[in-house]
Motif scaffolding. Sequence first.
Motif, short mmCIF file in Angstrom:
data_model
loop_
_atom_site.label_atom_id
_atom_site.label_comp_id
_atom_site.label_asym_id
_atom_site.label_seq_id
_atom_site.Cartn_x
_atom_site.Cartn_y
_atom_site.Cartn_z
N VAL A 158 80.64 -69.97 31.55
CA VAL A 158 81.94 -70.61 31.74
C VAL A 158 82.17 -71.62 30.63
CG1 VAL A 158 81.92 -70.28 34.24
CG2 VAL A 158 81.00 -72.38 33.29
N GLU A 159 83.44 -71.86 30.31
CA GLU A 159 83.81 -72.71 29.17
C GLU A 159 83.33 -74.14 29.34
OE1 GLU A 159 86.16 -75.78 27.27
OE2 GLU A 159 86.36 -75.22 29.39
N ALA A 160 83.32 -74.65 30.56
CA ALA A 160 82.97 -76.06 30.78
C ALA A 160 81.53 -76.37 30.39
CB ALA A 160 83.19 -76.42 32.25
N ARG A 161 80.68 -75.36 30.24
CA ARG A 161 79.27 -75.58 29.91
C ARG A 161 78.97 -75.34 28.43
NH1 ARG A 161 76.33 -72.54 35.07
NH2 ARG A 161 77.63 -73.47 36.70
N SER A 162 79.98 -75.17 27.61
CA SER A 162 79.78 -74.75 26.22
C SER A 162 79.92 -75.91 25.24
CB SER A 162 80.79 -73.66 25.85
OG SER A 162 80.67 -72.54 26.70
N TRP A 163 78.97 -76.00 24.33
CA TRP A 163 79.12 -76.83 23.14
C TRP A 163 80.16 -76.16 22.26
CZ3 TRP A 163 75.47 -77.39 18.42
CH2 TRP A 163 75.53 -78.69 17.90
N PRO A 164 81.02 -76.90 21.58
CA PRO A 164 82.09 -76.26 20.80
C PRO A 164 81.55 -75.28 19.75
CG PRO A 164 82.52 -78.60 21.04
CD PRO A 164 81.14 -78.37 21.58
N PRO A 165 82.21 -74.15 19.57
CA PRO A 165 81.78 -73.18 18.55
C PRO A 165 81.68 -73.80 17.16
CG PRO A 165 83.38 -72.17 20.01
CD PRO A 165 83.34 -73.63 20.37
N SER A 166 82.58 -74.72 16.85
CA SER A 166 82.53 -75.36 15.53
C SER A 166 81.25 -76.15 15.35
CB SER A 166 83.74 -76.27 15.34
OG SER A 166 83.79 -77.27 16.36
N SER A 167 80.76 -76.74 16.43
CA SER A 167 79.50 -77.49 16.35
C SER A 167 78.33 -76.54 16.16
CB SER A 167 79.31 -78.32 17.62
OG SER A 167 80.33 -79.28 17.76
N HIS A 168 78.35 -75.43 16.87
CA HIS A 168 77.30 -74.43 16.68
C HIS A 168 77.28 -73.92 15.23
CE1 HIS A 168 77.22 -73.82 21.18
NE2 HIS A 168 75.93 -73.71 20.90
N ARG A 169 78.46 -73.65 14.69
CA ARG A 169 78.54 -73.14 13.32
C ARG A 169 78.03 -74.18 12.32
NH1 ARG A 169 81.45 -69.05 10.57
NH2 ARG A 169 81.90 -69.62 8.40
N PRO B 31 82.71 -87.89 33.18
CA PRO B 31 83.60 -87.76 34.36
C PRO B 31 83.57 -86.40 35.04
CG PRO B 31 84.74 -88.86 32.55
CD PRO B 31 83.43 -88.37 31.99
N CYS B 32 83.13 -85.35 34.34
CA CYS B 32 83.06 -84.02 34.95
C CYS B 32 81.84 -83.85 35.85
CB CYS B 32 83.04 -82.95 33.87
SG CYS B 32 81.57 -83.02 32.80
N ARG B 33 81.02 -84.87 35.94
CA ARG B 33 79.73 -84.78 36.62
C ARG B 33 79.87 -84.21 38.04
NH1 ARG B 33 76.69 -88.26 39.92
NH2 ARG B 33 74.43 -88.00 39.68
N LEU B 34 79.07 -83.17 38.33
CA LEU B 34 78.96 -82.54 39.64
C LEU B 34 80.24 -81.87 40.12
CD1 LEU B 34 76.77 -85.17 41.55
CD2 LEU B 34 76.06 -83.35 40.00
N SER B 35 81.19 -81.65 39.20
CA SER B 35 82.47 -81.04 39.59
C SER B 35 82.36 -79.54 39.80
CB SER B 35 83.53 -81.32 38.52
OG SER B 35 83.19 -80.67 37.30
N ARG B 36 81.33 -78.91 39.26
CA ARG B 36 81.16 -77.46 39.28
C ARG B 36 82.36 -76.75 38.65
NH1 ARG B 36 80.18 -75.42 44.84
NH2 ARG B 36 79.93 -73.46 43.72
N PRO C 17 87.49 -80.13 32.92
CA PRO C 17 88.57 -80.89 33.55
C PRO C 17 88.92 -82.19 32.82
CG PRO C 17 86.51 -81.34 34.68
CD PRO C 17 86.18 -80.37 33.57
N VAL C 18 88.21 -82.49 31.74
CA VAL C 18 88.39 -83.76 31.04
C VAL C 18 88.82 -83.48 29.60
CG1 VAL C 18 87.31 -85.94 30.39
CG2 VAL C 18 86.58 -84.77 32.48
N PRO C 19 89.94 -84.04 29.15
CA PRO C 19 90.37 -83.82 27.76
C PRO C 19 89.29 -84.19 26.76
CG PRO C 19 92.12 -84.89 29.03
CD PRO C 19 90.89 -84.89 29.90
N GLY C 20 89.10 -83.32 25.79
CA GLY C 20 88.13 -83.61 24.74
C GLY C 20 86.72 -83.16 25.03
N HIS C 21 86.45 -82.69 26.24
CA HIS C 21 85.12 -82.18 26.60
C HIS C 21 84.02 -83.18 26.21
CE1 HIS C 21 82.46 -79.17 28.02
NE2 HIS C 21 82.16 -78.59 26.88
N PRO C 22 84.14 -84.44 26.71
CA PRO C 22 83.25 -85.50 26.21
C PRO C 22 81.78 -85.31 26.51
CG PRO C 22 84.48 -86.25 28.14
CD PRO C 22 85.09 -84.93 27.73
#
Length: 355
Positions: free
Chosen positions: A190-201, A303-308, A313-318
Amino acid sequence: MLVARLDSFGDVLVAGPAVRAVAAGADHVTLLCGPQGAPAGALLPGVDTLRVWAAPWVTETARPLDDGVLAEFRALVDAERPDEAVVLTSFHQSPLPLAMLLRLAGVPRVSGASVDHPGSLLDVRLRPGEDLPEDVPEPERALRIAAAAGFTLPEGDDGLLRVRVGEDVAVPPVVAALERYVVVHPGASVEARSWPPSSHRALVAEYARLGVPVVVTGSPSERELTAAVAGSTGIDLGGRTSPAELAAVLAGAEVVVVGNTGPAHLAAAVGARIVSLFSPVVPAVKWAPYAAHVELLGDQGAPCRLSRARDCPVPGHPCLAGVGVDDVLAAHERLVGCALRTNQGSLRTPPDADR
Protein backbone atom coordinates in the motif's frame (compact mmCIF):
# COMPACT_ATOMS: atom_id res chain seq x y z
CA MET A 1 -3.15 -30.90 11.98
CA LEU A 2 -4.41 -28.02 9.89
CA VAL A 3 -2.81 -24.61 10.44
CA ALA A 4 -4.52 -21.65 8.79
CA ARG A 5 -3.15 -18.24 7.87
CA LEU A 6 -5.31 -16.77 5.13
CA ASP A 7 -3.89 -13.38 4.22
CA SER A 8 -0.70 -12.06 2.62
CA PHE A 9 2.82 -13.27 1.81
CA GLY A 10 4.41 -11.58 4.82
CA ASP A 11 1.65 -12.71 7.18
CA VAL A 12 2.33 -16.33 6.28
CA LEU A 13 6.09 -15.90 6.75
CA VAL A 14 5.66 -14.56 10.29
CA ALA A 15 3.50 -17.60 11.09
CA GLY A 16 6.47 -19.84 10.29
CA PRO A 17 7.71 -20.41 13.86
CA ALA A 18 4.18 -21.42 14.94
CA VAL A 19 3.98 -23.85 12.02
CA ARG A 20 7.26 -25.42 13.15
CA ALA A 21 5.89 -25.70 16.70
CA VAL A 22 2.81 -27.55 15.45
CA ALA A 23 4.96 -29.75 13.21
CA ALA A 24 7.06 -30.78 16.21
CA GLY A 25 4.00 -32.35 17.82
CA ALA A 26 1.98 -33.54 14.84
CA ASP A 27 2.21 -36.44 12.41
CA HIS A 28 1.20 -34.29 9.45
CA VAL A 29 0.72 -30.53 8.95
CA THR A 30 -1.52 -29.06 6.30
CA LEU A 31 -1.05 -25.32 5.89
CA LEU A 32 -4.12 -23.49 4.61
CA CYS A 33 -3.30 -20.19 2.87
CA GLY A 34 -4.98 -17.67 0.64
CA PRO A 35 -3.67 -17.08 -2.90
CA GLN A 36 -1.46 -14.19 -1.79
CA GLY A 37 0.18 -16.12 1.02
CA ALA A 38 0.57 -19.50 -0.66
CA PRO A 39 3.97 -18.73 -2.28
CA ALA A 40 5.31 -18.02 1.20
CA GLY A 41 3.69 -21.14 2.60
CA ALA A 42 5.55 -23.22 0.03
CA LEU A 43 8.82 -22.03 1.61
CA LEU A 44 8.03 -22.81 5.25
CA PRO A 45 9.72 -25.68 7.09
CA GLY A 46 7.29 -28.05 8.77
CA VAL A 47 4.62 -27.98 6.06
CA ASP A 48 3.70 -31.38 4.63
CA THR A 49 0.78 -30.25 2.48
CA LEU A 50 -0.10 -26.77 1.23
CA ARG A 51 -3.73 -26.02 0.42
CA VAL A 52 -5.01 -22.76 -1.05
CA TRP A 53 -8.43 -21.28 -0.43
CA ALA A 54 -9.54 -17.69 -1.02
CA ALA A 55 -11.57 -16.58 2.00
CA PRO A 56 -14.35 -14.10 1.19
CA TRP A 57 -13.57 -11.96 4.27
CA VAL A 58 -9.91 -11.37 3.41
CA THR A 59 -9.35 -7.91 1.91
CA GLU A 60 -7.19 -9.08 -0.99
CA THR A 61 -9.81 -11.66 -2.01
CA ALA A 62 -13.24 -10.09 -1.48
CA ARG A 63 -15.06 -12.92 -3.30
CA PRO A 64 -18.79 -13.45 -2.77
CA LEU A 65 -19.83 -15.91 -0.10
CA ASP A 66 -22.10 -18.43 -1.79
CA ASP A 67 -22.86 -22.14 -1.83
CA GLY A 68 -20.06 -22.81 -4.29
CA VAL A 69 -17.45 -21.25 -2.01
CA LEU A 70 -18.75 -23.25 0.95
CA ALA A 71 -18.73 -26.49 -1.03
CA GLU A 72 -15.18 -25.77 -2.14
CA PHE A 73 -14.08 -25.37 1.48
CA ARG A 74 -15.93 -28.48 2.61
CA ALA A 75 -14.28 -30.54 -0.12
CA LEU A 76 -10.86 -29.26 0.94
CA VAL A 77 -11.42 -30.26 4.57
CA ASP A 78 -12.87 -33.63 3.57
CA ALA A 79 -9.72 -34.32 1.54
CA GLU A 80 -7.38 -33.43 4.40
CA ARG A 81 -9.45 -34.84 7.28
CA PRO A 82 -7.63 -32.93 10.05
CA ASP A 83 -8.07 -34.00 13.65
CA GLU A 84 -7.51 -30.43 14.77
CA ALA A 85 -7.07 -26.89 13.46
CA VAL A 86 -5.10 -23.88 14.69
CA VAL A 87 -6.31 -20.59 13.25
CA LEU A 88 -3.61 -17.92 13.19
CA THR A 89 -4.68 -14.29 12.95
CA SER A 90 -3.33 -10.80 13.58
CA PHE A 91 -4.65 -8.49 16.28
CA HIS A 92 -7.25 -6.89 13.97
CA GLN A 93 -8.64 -10.17 12.62
CA SER A 94 -11.17 -12.66 13.96
CA PRO A 95 -10.75 -16.44 13.72
CA LEU A 96 -14.49 -16.99 14.04
CA PRO A 97 -15.57 -17.03 10.36
CA LEU A 98 -13.04 -19.75 9.59
CA ALA A 99 -13.73 -21.53 12.88
CA MET A 100 -17.42 -21.74 11.97
CA LEU A 101 -16.63 -23.30 8.59
CA LEU A 102 -14.17 -25.72 10.17
CA ARG A 103 -16.77 -26.74 12.72
CA LEU A 104 -19.43 -27.22 10.03
CA ALA A 105 -16.92 -29.32 8.08
CA GLY A 106 -16.55 -31.62 11.07
CA VAL A 107 -13.15 -30.60 12.50
CA PRO A 108 -13.42 -31.74 16.14
CA ARG A 109 -11.00 -29.29 17.79
CA VAL A 110 -10.31 -25.67 16.81
CA SER A 111 -8.02 -23.15 18.51
CA GLY A 112 -7.65 -19.40 18.01
CA ALA A 113 -7.48 -15.95 19.57
CA SER A 114 -10.76 -14.04 19.70
CA VAL A 115 -11.91 -10.81 21.31
CA ASP A 116 -15.51 -11.83 20.69
CA HIS A 117 -17.06 -14.67 22.66
CA PRO A 118 -16.75 -17.72 20.39
CA GLY A 119 -19.59 -19.83 21.76
CA SER A 120 -19.02 -23.37 20.50
CA LEU A 121 -16.75 -22.33 17.63
CA LEU A 122 -13.45 -22.54 19.53
CA ASP A 123 -12.33 -25.30 21.86
CA VAL A 124 -9.23 -23.33 22.87
CA ARG A 125 -9.56 -19.57 23.06
CA LEU A 126 -7.02 -16.92 23.89
CA ARG A 127 -8.38 -13.47 24.80
CA PRO A 128 -6.37 -10.66 23.14
CA GLY A 129 -5.50 -8.01 25.68
CA GLU A 130 -6.10 -10.43 28.57
CA ASP A 131 -4.27 -13.75 28.39
CA LEU A 132 -2.71 -12.82 25.03
CA PRO A 133 -0.61 -9.63 25.19
CA GLU A 134 -1.08 -7.38 22.18
CA ASP A 135 2.27 -5.57 22.15
CA VAL A 136 4.33 -8.52 20.99
CA PRO A 137 5.81 -9.29 17.57
CA GLU A 138 3.50 -11.20 15.23
CA PRO A 139 5.68 -14.36 15.23
CA GLU A 140 5.45 -14.48 19.02
CA ARG A 141 1.71 -13.94 18.92
CA ALA A 142 1.31 -16.90 16.59
CA LEU A 143 3.54 -19.02 18.83
CA ARG A 144 1.33 -18.22 21.82
CA ILE A 145 -1.75 -19.37 19.93
CA ALA A 146 0.01 -22.61 18.99
CA ALA A 147 1.17 -23.09 22.58
CA ALA A 148 -2.38 -22.68 23.89
CA ALA A 149 -3.36 -25.50 21.54
CA GLY A 150 -0.57 -27.63 23.03
CA PHE A 151 2.25 -27.15 20.53
CA THR A 152 5.65 -25.67 21.37
CA LEU A 153 8.92 -25.32 19.53
CA PRO A 154 11.36 -28.20 19.87
CA GLU A 155 14.54 -27.80 21.84
CA GLY A 156 17.14 -25.89 19.85
CA ASP A 157 14.65 -23.95 17.72
CA ASP A 158 15.27 -20.24 18.35
CA GLY A 159 11.84 -19.18 17.10
CA LEU A 160 13.15 -16.91 14.36
CA LEU A 161 11.75 -16.85 10.85
CA ARG A 162 12.99 -19.55 8.49
CA VAL A 163 12.43 -20.60 4.89
CA ARG A 164 13.43 -23.62 2.83
CA VAL A 165 15.34 -22.81 -0.32
CA GLY A 166 16.38 -25.83 -2.36
CA GLU A 167 19.94 -26.39 -3.49
CA ASP A 168 18.74 -26.09 -7.06
CA VAL A 169 17.69 -22.47 -6.49
CA ALA A 170 20.34 -20.03 -7.63
CA VAL A 171 20.57 -16.26 -7.87
CA PRO A 172 20.55 -14.80 -11.40
CA PRO A 173 24.01 -14.88 -13.04
CA VAL A 174 24.21 -11.08 -13.09
CA VAL A 175 23.98 -11.15 -9.29
CA ALA A 176 26.13 -14.25 -8.77
CA ALA A 177 29.00 -12.48 -10.52
CA LEU A 178 29.10 -9.73 -7.88
CA GLU A 179 31.51 -9.88 -4.94
CA ARG A 180 29.14 -7.73 -2.89
CA TYR A 181 25.83 -5.97 -3.40
CA VAL A 182 22.98 -4.20 -1.66
CA VAL A 183 19.34 -5.01 -2.33
CA VAL A 184 16.88 -2.13 -2.57
CA HIS A 185 13.22 -3.19 -2.61
CA PRO A 186 11.16 -0.05 -3.32
CA GLY A 187 7.65 -1.49 -3.48
CA ALA A 188 5.05 -1.98 -0.76
CA SER A 189 1.55 -3.40 -0.77
CA VAL A 190 0.00 0.00 0.00
CA GLU A 191 1.14 3.55 -0.76
CA ALA A 192 1.13 4.69 2.88
CA ARG A 193 4.04 2.33 3.66
CA SER A 194 6.31 3.45 0.80
CA TRP A 195 9.43 5.57 0.85
CA PRO A 196 9.17 7.93 -2.15
CA PRO A 197 10.44 6.48 -5.45
CA SER A 198 12.64 9.55 -5.91
CA SER A 199 14.37 8.76 -2.64
CA HIS A 200 14.94 5.16 -3.66
CA ARG A 201 16.39 6.31 -6.98
CA ALA A 202 18.68 8.79 -5.25
CA LEU A 203 19.86 6.03 -2.90
CA VAL A 204 20.73 3.73 -5.79
CA ALA A 205 22.67 6.55 -7.46
CA GLU A 206 24.58 7.29 -4.27
CA TYR A 207 25.51 3.65 -3.78
CA ALA A 208 26.81 3.67 -7.36
CA ARG A 209 28.93 6.72 -6.57
CA LEU A 210 30.33 4.84 -3.57
CA GLY A 211 31.18 1.85 -5.74
CA VAL A 212 28.55 -0.44 -4.23
CA PRO A 213 26.45 -2.48 -6.71
CA VAL A 214 22.71 -2.34 -6.11
CA VAL A 215 20.14 -4.99 -7.03
CA VAL A 216 16.59 -3.61 -7.24
CA THR A 217 13.87 -6.18 -6.60
CA GLY A 218 10.11 -6.18 -6.98
CA SER A 219 7.08 -8.13 -8.11
CA PRO A 220 5.87 -8.38 -11.71
CA SER A 221 3.38 -5.57 -11.02
CA GLU A 222 6.24 -3.33 -9.85
CA ARG A 223 8.41 -3.52 -12.97
CA GLU A 224 7.85 0.12 -13.90
CA LEU A 225 8.83 1.18 -10.39
CA THR A 226 11.95 -1.00 -10.21
CA ALA A 227 13.11 0.19 -13.63
CA ALA A 228 12.75 3.82 -12.56
CA VAL A 229 14.55 3.21 -9.26
CA ALA A 230 17.39 1.20 -10.82
CA GLY A 231 18.05 3.88 -13.42
CA SER A 232 21.25 3.40 -15.37
CA THR A 233 23.33 2.16 -12.43
CA GLY A 234 21.25 -0.46 -10.60
CA ILE A 235 20.52 -4.06 -11.60
CA ASP A 236 16.78 -4.31 -12.19
CA LEU A 237 15.31 -7.67 -11.14
CA GLY A 238 11.73 -6.44 -10.92
CA GLY A 239 9.41 -9.34 -11.76
CA ARG A 240 12.33 -11.60 -12.64
CA THR A 241 12.63 -13.80 -9.53
CA SER A 242 10.50 -16.49 -7.97
CA PRO A 243 9.99 -16.24 -4.18
CA ALA A 244 12.74 -18.83 -3.65
CA GLU A 245 15.11 -16.99 -6.00
CA LEU A 246 14.33 -13.72 -4.24
CA ALA A 247 15.18 -15.40 -0.93
CA ALA A 248 18.55 -16.43 -2.36
CA VAL A 249 19.21 -12.90 -3.63
CA LEU A 250 18.32 -11.41 -0.24
CA ALA A 251 20.48 -13.96 1.60
CA GLY A 252 23.56 -12.88 -0.33
CA ALA A 253 23.11 -9.15 0.15
CA GLU A 254 25.38 -7.09 2.35
CA VAL A 255 22.30 -5.08 3.41
CA VAL A 256 18.65 -5.09 2.35
CA VAL A 257 16.81 -1.76 2.22
CA VAL A 258 13.07 -2.44 2.34
CA GLY A 259 9.78 -1.07 3.62
CA ASN A 260 7.05 -2.81 5.60
CA THR A 261 6.19 -5.43 3.01
CA GLY A 262 6.44 -9.18 2.52
CA PRO A 263 10.06 -9.22 1.28
CA ALA A 264 11.13 -7.56 4.55
CA HIS A 265 10.00 -10.71 6.36
CA LEU A 266 11.64 -12.86 3.70
CA ALA A 267 14.89 -10.97 4.31
CA ALA A 268 14.49 -11.66 8.03
CA ALA A 269 13.91 -15.35 7.31
CA VAL A 270 17.24 -15.67 5.47
CA GLY A 271 19.18 -13.79 8.15
CA ALA A 272 19.86 -10.62 6.15
CA ARG A 273 20.89 -7.30 7.66
CA ILE A 274 17.90 -5.01 7.13
CA VAL A 275 17.42 -1.26 6.89
CA SER A 276 13.68 -1.09 7.55
CA LEU A 277 11.88 1.97 6.15
CA PHE A 278 8.91 1.59 8.46
CA SER A 279 5.75 3.68 8.36
CA PRO A 280 3.92 3.68 11.72
CA VAL A 281 0.46 3.13 10.21
CA VAL A 282 0.83 -0.26 11.88
CA PRO A 283 2.91 -0.76 15.04
CA ALA A 284 6.58 -1.59 14.60
CA VAL A 285 6.53 -3.67 17.78
CA LYS A 286 4.28 -6.11 15.93
CA TRP A 287 5.40 -5.82 12.32
CA ALA A 288 9.03 -4.72 12.13
CA PRO A 289 11.29 -7.42 10.63
CA TYR A 290 11.74 -10.15 13.24
CA ALA A 291 15.48 -10.53 12.94
CA ALA A 292 18.72 -10.00 14.82
CA HIS A 293 20.14 -7.20 12.67
CA VAL A 294 17.61 -4.46 11.89
CA GLU A 295 17.90 -0.68 11.70
CA LEU A 296 14.43 0.88 11.91
CA LEU A 297 14.01 4.22 10.14
CA GLY A 298 10.94 6.44 9.96
CA ASP A 299 9.14 8.71 12.41
CA GLN A 300 7.23 6.26 14.59
CA GLY A 301 5.37 9.12 16.28
CA ALA A 302 4.05 10.68 13.07
CA PRO A 303 0.35 11.71 12.90
CA CYS A 304 -0.48 8.61 10.81
CA ARG A 305 0.54 6.39 13.72
CA LEU A 306 -1.64 3.28 14.15
CA SER A 307 -4.14 4.52 11.54
CA ARG A 308 -3.78 1.37 9.39
CA ALA A 309 -4.17 3.73 6.44
CA ARG A 310 -3.59 2.39 2.96
CA ASP A 311 -3.24 5.85 1.41
CA CYS A 312 -1.17 8.40 3.32
CA PRO A 313 -3.56 10.52 5.43
CA VAL A 314 -1.02 13.27 6.14
CA PRO A 315 0.18 15.78 3.50
CA GLY A 316 3.82 15.32 2.64
CA HIS A 317 4.07 11.75 3.97
CA PRO A 318 6.20 12.95 6.91
CA CYS A 319 6.78 9.56 8.53
CA LEU A 320 9.05 8.42 5.67
CA ALA A 321 9.68 11.48 3.48
CA GLY A 322 11.85 12.84 6.29
CA VAL A 323 14.24 9.89 5.95
CA GLY A 324 17.18 10.89 3.76
CA VAL A 325 19.68 8.95 1.72
CA ASP A 326 22.35 9.74 4.29
CA ASP A 327 20.17 8.21 7.00
CA VAL A 328 20.01 4.94 5.08
CA LEU A 329 23.77 4.93 4.44
CA ALA A 330 24.45 5.59 8.13
CA ALA A 331 22.15 2.69 9.06
CA HIS A 332 24.02 0.51 6.56
CA GLU A 333 27.32 1.37 8.22
CA ARG A 334 25.95 0.59 11.67
CA LEU A 335 24.77 -2.81 10.49
CA VAL A 336 28.08 -3.85 8.93
CA GLY A 337 30.29 -2.11 11.48
CA CYS A 338 32.32 -0.45 8.74
CA ALA A 339 32.27 2.78 6.78
CA LEU A 340 31.38 2.87 3.11
CA ARG A 341 34.14 3.98 0.76
CA THR A 342 34.13 5.99 -2.45
CA ASN A 343 36.37 3.56 -4.34
CA GLN A 344 36.45 -0.11 -5.21
CA GLY A 345 38.22 -1.02 -1.96
CA SER A 346 34.91 -2.30 -0.61
CA LEU A 347 34.80 -1.56 3.11
CA ARG A 348 37.17 0.26 5.39
CA THR A 349 38.27 -1.91 8.30
CA PRO A 350 37.23 -0.21 11.55
CA PRO A 351 40.02 0.65 14.02
CA ASP A 352 38.88 -1.91 16.61
CA ALA A 353 38.41 -4.80 14.17
CA ASP A 354 41.13 -6.91 15.80
CA ARG A 355 39.97 -6.39 19.35
